[in-house]
Design an enzyme around this catalytic site. Structure first.
Site, mmCIF file in Angstrom:
data_model
loop_
_atom_site.group_PDB
_atom_site.id
_atom_site.type_symbol
_atom_site.label_atom_id
_atom_site.label_comp_id
_atom_site.label_asym_id
_atom_site.label_seq_id
_atom_site.Cartn_x
_atom_site.Cartn_y
_atom_site.Cartn_z
ATOM 1 N N ASP A 1 18.221 39.641 22.948
ATOM 2 C CA ASP A 1 19.604 39.242 23.185
ATOM 3 C C ASP A 1 20.258 38.991 21.831
ATOM 4 O O ASP A 1 19.573 38.917 20.808
ATOM 5 C CB ASP A 1 19.643 37.958 24.034
ATOM 6 C CG ASP A 1 21.065 37.460 24.262
ATOM 7 O OD1 ASP A 1 21.921 38.285 24.629
ATOM 8 O OD2 ASP A 1 21.337 36.262 24.062
ATOM 9 N N SER A 2 21.565 38.815 21.876
ATOM 10 C CA SER A 2 22.291 38.515 20.635
ATOM 11 C C SER A 2 21.972 37.105 20.129
ATOM 12 O O SER A 2 22.316 36.765 18.999
ATOM 13 C CB SER A 2 23.792 38.645 20.879
ATOM 14 O OG SER A 2 24.176 37.841 21.978
ATOM 15 N N TYR B 1 27.821 39.347 19.861
ATOM 16 C CA TYR B 1 27.974 40.795 19.975
ATOM 17 C C TYR B 1 29.263 41.129 20.747
ATOM 18 O O TYR B 1 29.805 42.216 20.614
ATOM 19 C CB TYR B 1 26.800 41.399 20.769
ATOM 20 C CG TYR B 1 25.505 41.567 19.997
ATOM 21 C CD1 TYR B 1 25.310 41.004 18.740
ATOM 22 C CD2 TYR B 1 24.463 42.306 20.560
ATOM 23 C CE1 TYR B 1 24.109 41.166 18.064
ATOM 24 C CE2 TYR B 1 23.268 42.483 19.894
ATOM 25 C CZ TYR B 1 23.084 41.915 18.646
ATOM 26 O OH TYR B 1 21.893 42.084 17.990
ATOM 27 N N GLY B 2 29.683 40.161 21.560
ATOM 28 C CA GLY B 2 30.773 40.417 22.515
ATOM 29 C C GLY B 2 32.113 40.765 21.901
ATOM 30 O O GLY B 2 32.995 41.256 22.583
ATOM 31 N N CYS C 1 20.913 41.197 27.042
ATOM 32 C CA CYS C 1 22.307 40.947 26.660
ATOM 33 C C CYS C 1 23.206 41.935 27.418
ATOM 34 O O CYS C 1 22.977 43.152 27.375
ATOM 35 C CB CYS C 1 22.416 41.175 25.149
ATOM 36 S SG CYS C 1 24.066 41.060 24.485
ATOM 37 N N ASN C 2 24.217 41.414 28.078
ATOM 38 C CA ASN C 2 25.135 42.295 28.826
ATOM 39 C C ASN C 2 25.868 43.254 27.890
ATOM 40 O O ASN C 2 26.023 44.435 28.194
ATOM 41 C CB ASN C 2 26.182 41.460 29.573
ATOM 42 C CG ASN C 2 25.609 40.804 30.800
ATOM 43 O OD1 ASN C 2 25.741 41.313 31.905
ATOM 44 N ND2 ASN C 2 24.954 39.667 30.622
ATOM 45 N N THR C 3 26.308 42.728 26.752
ATOM 46 C CA THR C 3 27.072 43.558 25.821
ATOM 47 C C THR C 3 26.195 44.704 25.291
ATOM 48 O O THR C 3 26.628 45.859 25.252
ATOM 49 C CB THR C 3 27.603 42.697 24.646
ATOM 50 O OG1 THR C 3 28.339 41.603 25.198
ATOM 51 C CG2 THR C 3 28.485 43.494 23.733
ATOM 52 N N GLU D 1 27.125 27.099 23.839
ATOM 53 C CA GLU D 1 26.330 26.872 22.623
ATOM 54 C C GLU D 1 26.541 25.470 22.056
ATOM 55 O O GLU D 1 25.676 24.932 21.379
ATOM 56 C CB GLU D 1 26.623 27.959 21.588
ATOM 57 C CG GLU D 1 26.280 29.327 22.162
ATOM 58 C CD GLU D 1 25.597 30.273 21.217
ATOM 59 O OE1 GLU D 1 25.680 30.074 20.014
ATOM 60 O OE2 GLU D 1 24.969 31.231 21.718
ATOM 61 N N CYS E 1 27.520 37.710 31.705
ATOM 62 C CA CYS E 1 27.182 37.331 30.326
ATOM 63 C C CYS E 1 26.012 36.360 30.413
ATOM 64 O O CYS E 1 25.979 35.484 31.288
ATOM 65 C CB CYS E 1 28.392 36.669 29.675
ATOM 66 S SG CYS E 1 28.015 35.917 28.087
ATOM 67 N N THR E 2 25.087 36.545 29.485
ATOM 68 C CA THR E 2 23.846 35.764 29.523
ATOM 69 C C THR E 2 24.046 34.250 29.567
ATOM 70 O O THR E 2 23.224 33.528 30.108
ATOM 71 C CB THR E 2 23.043 36.068 28.246
ATOM 72 O OG1 THR E 2 23.926 35.962 27.132
ATOM 73 C CG2 THR E 2 22.423 37.435 28.311
ATOM 74 N N HIS E 3 25.144 33.781 28.962
ATOM 75 C CA HIS E 3 25.354 32.331 28.878
ATOM 76 C C HIS E 3 25.887 31.723 30.172
ATOM 77 O O HIS E 3 25.738 30.524 30.392
ATOM 78 C CB HIS E 3 26.363 31.999 27.773
ATOM 79 C CG HIS E 3 25.842 32.192 26.382
ATOM 80 N ND1 HIS E 3 25.348 33.388 25.936
ATOM 81 C CD2 HIS E 3 25.744 31.329 25.341
ATOM 82 C CE1 HIS E 3 24.980 33.263 24.676
ATOM 83 N NE2 HIS E 3 25.204 32.019 24.292
HETATM 84 N N1 DGL Z 1 24.593 37.863 25.048
HETATM 85 C C1 DGL Z 1 25.997 38.213 25.147
HETATM 86 C C2 DGL Z 1 26.229 38.928 26.475
HETATM 87 O O1 DGL Z 1 25.516 38.754 27.441
HETATM 88 C C3 DGL Z 1 26.889 37.008 25.016
HETATM 89 C C4 DGL Z 1 26.980 36.432 23.632
HETATM 90 C C5 DGL Z 1 27.554 37.399 22.636
HETATM 91 O O2 DGL Z 1 28.776 37.687 22.637
HETATM 92 O O3 DGL Z 1 26.778 37.914 21.830
HETATM 93 O O4 DGL Z 1 27.150 39.702 26.581
#
Ligand code: DGL
Length: 275
Positions: free
Chosen positions: A14-15, A46-47, A77-79, A156, A188-190
């Protein structure tokens, strides 16, 4: 299939911290598996980055995970799933799985009124990947995306239950409530970490889809299908989980220990640009 491959770890990346929500589900659903996790804490988020940059970062991480002899890679990570997975899948010879397809599949299945909302980073929403996958499965479903860029920093900062998070969630989600969605993908993972707030704001009638849960389920099916699911219980005291980051190992460790039941012993910093 050799036992050696069954015993190999699953690579997850993940990011940053967010992918630990996917790790948590993998630990719950397939507890015999070993995991090597990489969080790109030096280059998060990453988003808000371009497809080229996210793909380059994801490629380096994939190369690093291959050096750890992983049997499969989960793009948590979704992105990165939206931007890089298709390309990377063609480049390596181990199976890869992202978080987007499993989440889209469930949403298409559970919606009753055909109105699905997706909340995610600006990149994931801009890629329209959830819409594309859902429409492939059920063209009649309407999908409305909403970027919620402030959710990641709120999580975060640990503001999981906080009036500020409530206020921002109300503003972001109003337009989805107005169009009467009955299903909302936490893209999104968060976001699973502020699930309670989101549920409160959208109301109990809206079904929240957590792609992390579905991804772990599909991962299990994939490993079974390939004959590489670890069926042997781990040895007592065996350290099955390894965590690597590109910066801030101590902060990562604290965060990880707050969301995983399993106490993380250590997180190592590596130079990901070298891969
Ligand atoms: N992990 C990213 C996602 O799921 C979220 C955090 C980011 O923007 O890197 O898209």
């Amino acid at each position: 299939m050799s036992d050696c491959l069954k015993d190999a770890p699953i690579g997850v990346f993940d990011s940053g911290f967010g992918g630990l929500t996917v790790v948590r589900e993998i630990m719950r659903q397939i507890p015999n598996e070993k995991i090597v996790y990489f969080g790109d804490t030096a280059r998060v988020p990453y988003g808000s980055k371009s497809k080229e940059t996210v793909t380059r970062f994801s490629r380096q991480i994939t190369h690093f995970l291959q050096t750890q002899n992983v049997k499969t890679i989960v793009v948590a990570c979704n992105t990165a799933s939206a931007y890089a997975l298709d390309e990377l899948e063609k480049e390596i010879d181990i199976p890869m799985i992202g978080v987007v397809k499993p989440g889209a599949k469930v949403a298409a299945d559970v919606t009753q009124n055909g109105k699905v909302g997706v909340i995610a980073t600006s990149a994931t929403i801009g890629s329209e990947i959830y819409t594309t996958y859902i429409k492939k499965l059920k063209p009649e479903v309407s999908v409305t995306g909403k970027a919620c860029p402030l959710f990641v920093p709120l999580v975060e900062e640990g503001l999981l239950e906080d009036p500020v998070t409530d206020e921002i969630a109300s503003r972001y989600l109003l337009e989805l409530i107005d169009i009467d969605i009955d299903t909302l993908i936490l893209g999104c993972t968060h976001y699973p970490l502020i699930r309670n707030t989101i549920q409160r704001v959208v109301g109990e009638k809206v079904t929240l889809v957590n792609p992390a849960y579905e991804t772990a389920r599909e991962l299990k099916l994939l490993l079974e299908e390939k004959g590489i699911l670890q069926d042997k219980k781990p040895d007592l005291g065996e350290n099955r989980y390894q965590f690597f980051v590109s910066d801030g190992a101590e902060k990562f460790k604290t965060f990880a220990n707050s969301i995983l039941k399993y106490g993380i012993l250590s997180a190592k910093t590596i130079s990901i640009e070298d891969y």
